[in-house]
Design a protein around this motif. Structure first.
Motif, PDB file in Angstrom:
ATOM      1  N   GLU A 210     -11.508  14.026  27.916  1.00  0.00           N
ATOM      2  CA  GLU A 210     -10.081  13.679  27.925  1.00  0.00           C
ATOM      3  C   GLU A 210      -9.557  13.467  26.509  1.00  0.00           C
ATOM      4  O   GLU A 210      -8.482  13.956  26.137  1.00  0.00           O
ATOM      5  CB  GLU A 210      -9.845  12.433  28.769  1.00  0.00           C
ATOM      6  CG  GLU A 210     -10.144  12.602  30.252  1.00  0.00           C
ATOM      7  CD  GLU A 210     -11.633  12.546  30.577  1.00  0.00           C
ATOM      8  OE1 GLU A 210     -12.429  12.246  29.671  1.00  0.00           O
ATOM      9  OE2 GLU A 210     -11.987  12.821  31.728  1.00  0.00           O
ATOM     10  N   ASP A 211     -10.326  12.722  25.691  1.00  0.00           N
ATOM     11  CA  ASP A 211      -9.884  12.464  24.325  1.00  0.00           C
ATOM     12  C   ASP A 211      -9.875  13.739  23.490  1.00  0.00           C
ATOM     13  O   ASP A 211      -8.983  13.953  22.649  1.00  0.00           O
ATOM     14  CB  ASP A 211     -10.790  11.413  23.669  1.00  0.00           C
ATOM     15  CG  ASP A 211     -10.597  10.032  24.269  1.00  0.00           C
ATOM     16  OD1 ASP A 211      -9.706   9.882  25.126  1.00  0.00           O
ATOM     17  OD2 ASP A 211     -11.341   9.112  23.894  1.00  0.00           O
ATOM     18  N   ALA A 214      -6.872  15.699  24.357  1.00  0.00           N
ATOM     19  CA  ALA A 214      -5.627  15.082  23.897  1.00  0.00           C
ATOM     20  C   ALA A 214      -5.448  15.131  22.385  1.00  0.00           C
ATOM     21  O   ALA A 214      -4.371  14.818  21.875  1.00  0.00           O
ATOM     22  CB  ALA A 214      -5.567  13.623  24.365  1.00  0.00           C
TER      23      ALA A 214
END
Length: 929
Positions: A210-211, A214
């Motif tokens: 996810e990081d 993003a």
């Protein structure tokens, strides 16, 4: 910093007495023992000088003129601990971006280094730092410093959204690849569970998907501006370099770069735990495993070093307490290990064990707790401490034979500066080791390991200035003329028993390495039980009548000798690395193993259980599973190569092995008349030959004729074939495309090697550039030429994300067809490979081990040292049309054998739609379904 294992030990008697007088005498004996230890631990010196540029860049210089190479080791004081929640994985992602070009060299960073013959080149990230390092020939130093300074001071203009997206995909595939391995999700989970929320060690270095998804271009640019200034960096130059030269060159290339902004850095956050916490997880693993760990003292503390010694005593190798209890005596675990995970903010003490089938993990944990409680109450023995201390320092000594790479001198100096602001910090570590006592270790264990198990500082920044840029940034500096390769002379002689001996004297450090090579290997298992060669060679290390297994292991550790017995496809080997002072004793042990291996039935059964667990683990790993099955597909049943390339055999063959099979293998194949002893190190023929006669004269060949391996002919497939193996739920597919190729003894072997390097044998090869760098579907794709004695194989290997399996197969085919069709090898590609293979030669034989391996291979090909020294001339003489013709002659893309391991529910239909050829589904053992 921790020293690795192994060094000369001095046998010290332990005196046990009773009564009041005994206490005084025992104390005196212990003191004398400790003094003896301190006197016998070697003094290791890595002379260095440190200076700082006006812009804050710290430079450390170590001069070592033994080879015309320089290690360039750049460390930045930034790791995953400097990230924040929601932006994890940035440090590692940026490490990848740093290899993708700069404002002045917008191309893959490996290219110039490959042409210059760089070795030990890589970049790595951990919790506390990021580093970039390589060894280069001395004439290439300007090039290397230009490249490193260019990405330190001229990077951001080249970091585009396209590159970010590409490397994000590569990192995510690296994460998938790691997590698809057995136990691959464990350490990320442990980080979350054993450190409090927000702790810099509570997330993994690679970060979360996810990081990574993003991460924006602005975020990445800010990361560079925050952490990649000169004031947060250290450059170590080690090797063929002096301080004055270093000052001139470092100012020239780095002096204009900005210092960067002031940084706030946490010093320590141990997060010692209270009470016990337990968790469980399920994963695709072959056997149950227990991890037991405690949060402990940080790196650089005495307690941290004491605990590191304790892990060796408790769970480090055959003589550790837990190995003896769990694996050797109780035989309820197939493996046990431990380590002190030393980091800047905190440490962690790990114990890990694999259960044997049917064993409750609680039974294993109970023994771990018993032995831990005993160490906390009584401490280790002096003998245990002496053994692991000598072993640890010996490993350090061997590591610093090299100037670069992990454990080399530049690595040691950089770590000291970044972690402790002292390049010579290793000396403090040595002092702690010398001063360690059983009671100090016991007290450290009591402080840190009695509770809290998981059963998982501001100083103003100086005002810095920069100088006007001096280096010409219009292009990469050329590499100067390379030195001529000059290797030691090789002397040859024959022992009275007929054993052929070859010696290359090299006395840079007081060690001697040797390899006793037998013409046997897995290929000698034909008409026997497959796996016999590997099992029998492994059993040599399990003792003789006069040296039971544990005593043998203890004796080798005590004198700091490494001795390995193994088999490969075509040879069986006994390799030994001894300190010169202990060569006599080491040869005594080696001769004993050759002639008097006990093949004790109890040891056979113990090893058999562990061996079967190893086969189970091989089947759980996609690549090793494919390498188990591929030979049976490629070679006829009566061919010596029709057996798992892992050498481990099958469950059935290993279960059927009897002691007589192992004795028969030893008596048949371990003979001096089909052996060759190759020695490299700190000895001469006059010194070595009498020692060899002393210990090996009685080892004679039997009267019977020497055995020979018989190789049946092979018929190459004329049509492509596809074999599918199901691994449900795996996030990656492993693709292997195989075909027959020339053997390593072919007249054009070196041409085949260069041909393969272009298509898939280097980082910048076509396959890797396509699937990793262009597509971002794989962490790494390559082709490998197995230059076996009788019949070679050429294999393309690519672990790829599941949803790109069919597309990756098409890309592999496109690259192979283009290579022999309308996109043949180019002059630029050939020149790059030539540059790499020749320019790296000055540093290729820096270590004895590297030279030993090259001489063994050279003699197998019936060549001499002149041939080895002239390798560069032969490569430079290769012509492009020869490479192109060889590719057309060797490669058969329309008749490849494909082995694909993955989640068939996700990939099978699309693979079949490719219409490559007949599709066959196999089980984990290679049986047709």
């Amino acid at each position: 910093m921790r020293f690795a294992k192994t060094l000369t030990a001095v046998a010290v008697a332990t005196v046990l007495l009773g009564g009041c007088q005994a206490t005084a005498n025992t104390s005196k004996a212990a003191a004398a023992q400790q003094q003896t230890v301190q006197q016998n631990l070697p003094d290791v010196s890595i002379p260095y000088e440190t200076f700082k540029l006006d812009n804050g860049l710290t430079v450390v210089v170590h001069t070592d003129r033994k080879a015309p190479i320089v290690a360039v080791n750049v460390w930045y004081g930034v790791g995953s601990k400097d990230e924040s929640e929601g932006q994890t994985g940035f440090a590692h992602l940026f490490e990848h971006l740093m290899f993708n070009g700069t404002e002045n060299y917008d191309d893959e960073y490996f290219g110039p280094f490959e042409r210059a013959g760089a070795t030990d080149q890589n970049g790595t990230t951990n919790s506390d730092r990021t580093n970039y390092f390589q060894n280069v020939p001395t004439p290439a130093l300007d090039m290397a410093l230009w490249m490193e300074s260019d990405r330190m001071g001229h990077l951001l203009g080249a970091v585009t959204q396209e590159k970010l997206d590409e490397q994000r995909g590569v990192v995510q595939n690296e994460k998938r690849q790691g997590e698809s391995q057995p136990y691959g999700r464990v350490f990320g989970f442990l980080a979350e569970q054993t450190f409090p929320e927000g702790h810099p060690y509570s997330w993994s270095v690679i970060g979360s998907m996810e990081d990574l998804n993003a991460a924006s271009l602005d975020d990445v640019h800010q990361w560079f501006n925050d952490y990649y200034g000169t004031a947060n960096a250290v450059v170590v130059l080690a090797g063929d370099i002096d301080v004055e030269t270093a000052k001139e060159k470092m100012n020239h290339f780095f002096g204009h770069i900005d210092a960067g902004k002031p940084l706030q850095k946490m010093k320590s956050w141990i997060a010692k735990r209270d009470g016990e916490k337990r968790a469980s997880m399920e994963d695709n693993v072959p056997v149950p495993r227990i991890y037991k760990l405690w949060n402990t003292a940080e790196m650089g503390t005495e307690d941290g070093e004491y605990l590191s010694l304790l892990t060796d005593i408790l769970a480090g190798g055959k003589n550790s307490r837990l190995y003896q209890r769990l694996v050797y005596d109780e035989q309820i675990a197939s493996s046990v290990s431990g380590f002190q995970y030393a980091r800047q903010l905190a440490g962690q003490f790990f114990v890990i064990a694999d259960a044997k089938p049917g064993v409750d993990l609680r039974d294993i944990e109970a023994i771990i707790d018993e032995e831990m409680a005993r160490l906390i109450a009584e401490g280790p023995t002096q003998e245990e401490l002496n053994r692991v201390r000598f072993s640890s320092v010996a490993g350090f000594v061997r590591g610093v034979e090299r100037i670069g790479g992990f454990g080399g001198k530049s690595d040691v100096l950089a770590a000291g500066q970044v972690y402790h602001n002292d390049p010579g910090y290793y000396e403090k570590t040595m002092a702690i080791l010398k001063g360690a006592t059983p009671e100090k270790i016991r007290q450290a264990a009591e402080r840190w390991l009695s509770d809290g198990a998981f059963v998982l500082d501001v100083n103003p920044q100086p005002r810095y200035t920069t100088i006007e840029a001096q280096a010409d940034r219009s292009g990469v500096p050329p590499v100067g003329d390379l030195p001529t390769l000059d290797l030691p002379e090789l002397s040859s002689f024959t022992l009275s028993n007929g054993l052929e001996v070859h010696l290359a004297t090299r006395s840079d450090v007081p060690t001697v390495q040797m390899n006793l090579v037998f013409d046997s290997g897995y290929a000698s298992d034909v008409d026997a039980k497959i796996g016999t060669a590997s099992f029998a060679m492994s059993m040599l290390r399990e003792g003789t009548p006069s040296r039971p297994a544990l005593e043998l292991s203890r004796e080798l550790e005590t004198i700091g000798t490494n001795l390995f017995t193994s088999a490969s496809l075509d040879t069986s080997n006994i390799r030994m690395d001894s300190l010169t002072t202990n060569l006599d004793q080491s040869l005594d042990i080696m001769a004993d193993l050759i002639q008097n291996a006990a093949f004790d039935q109890e040891e056979i059964e113990r090893k058999r259980g562990i061996w079967l667990e190893t086969i189970k683990k091989e089947k759980a790993s996609p690549q090793s599973q494919a390498f188990r099955i591929l030979p049976s597909i490629m070679f006829p049943e009566d061919h010596p190569y029709n057996a798992p390339f892992t050498g481990s055999g099958t469950e059935a063959s290993i279960n059927s092995l009897e002691r007589a099979d192992l004795v028969n293998y030893r008596d048949t194949w371990l003979r001096p008349d089909i052996a060759r002893l190759v020695v490299v190190g700190d000895t001469t023929e006059a010194e070595l030959k009498p020692l060899l006669e002393k210990y090996l004269a009685s080892w004679e060949a039997p009267a019977s004729a020497a055995p020979e391996k018989v190789f049946a002919g092979v018929t190459a497939p004329t049509q492509p074939r596809v074999f599918l193996i199901d691994q449900p739920g795996t996030p990656q597919s492993t693709i292997i495309a195989g075909q027959f190729a020339p053997s390593g003894k072919a007249d054009n072997a070196e041409v085949v090697d260069v041909m393969n390097t272009i298509i898939g044998g280097s980082f910048t090869s076509r396959l890797n550039m396509n699937l990793r760098e262009d597509k971002g579907w794989s962490y790494g794709a390559r082709s490998v030429w197995f230059d076996a004695e009788a019949q070679g194989l050429l294999l393309a290997l690519a672990p790829v994300q599941t949803d790109k399996t069919a597309e990756s197969i098409q890309e592999i085919l496109k690259e192979f067809n283009g290579y022999i069709g309308d996109e043949p090898a180019t002059a630029e590609e050939l020149e790059k490979v030539k540059s790499n293979k020749t320019a790296r030669l000055p540093g290729a034989y820096e270590t004895k081990g590297a030279l030993l391996g090259a001489v063994v291979d050279m003699l197998e090909k019936e060549k001499d040292m002149a041939w080895l020294e002239s390798f560069g001339q032969r490569v430079n003489a290769m012509e492009l049309d020869t490479i192109q013709a060889t590719a057309q002659d060797v490669l058969t893309p329309n008749a490849l054998t494909w082995v694909i391991v993955g989640d068939l529910s996700q990939i099978e239909e699309k693979v079949r739609e490719l219409n490559l050829g007949e599709v066959t589904k196999l089980d984990a053992d290679g049986n047709v379904l």
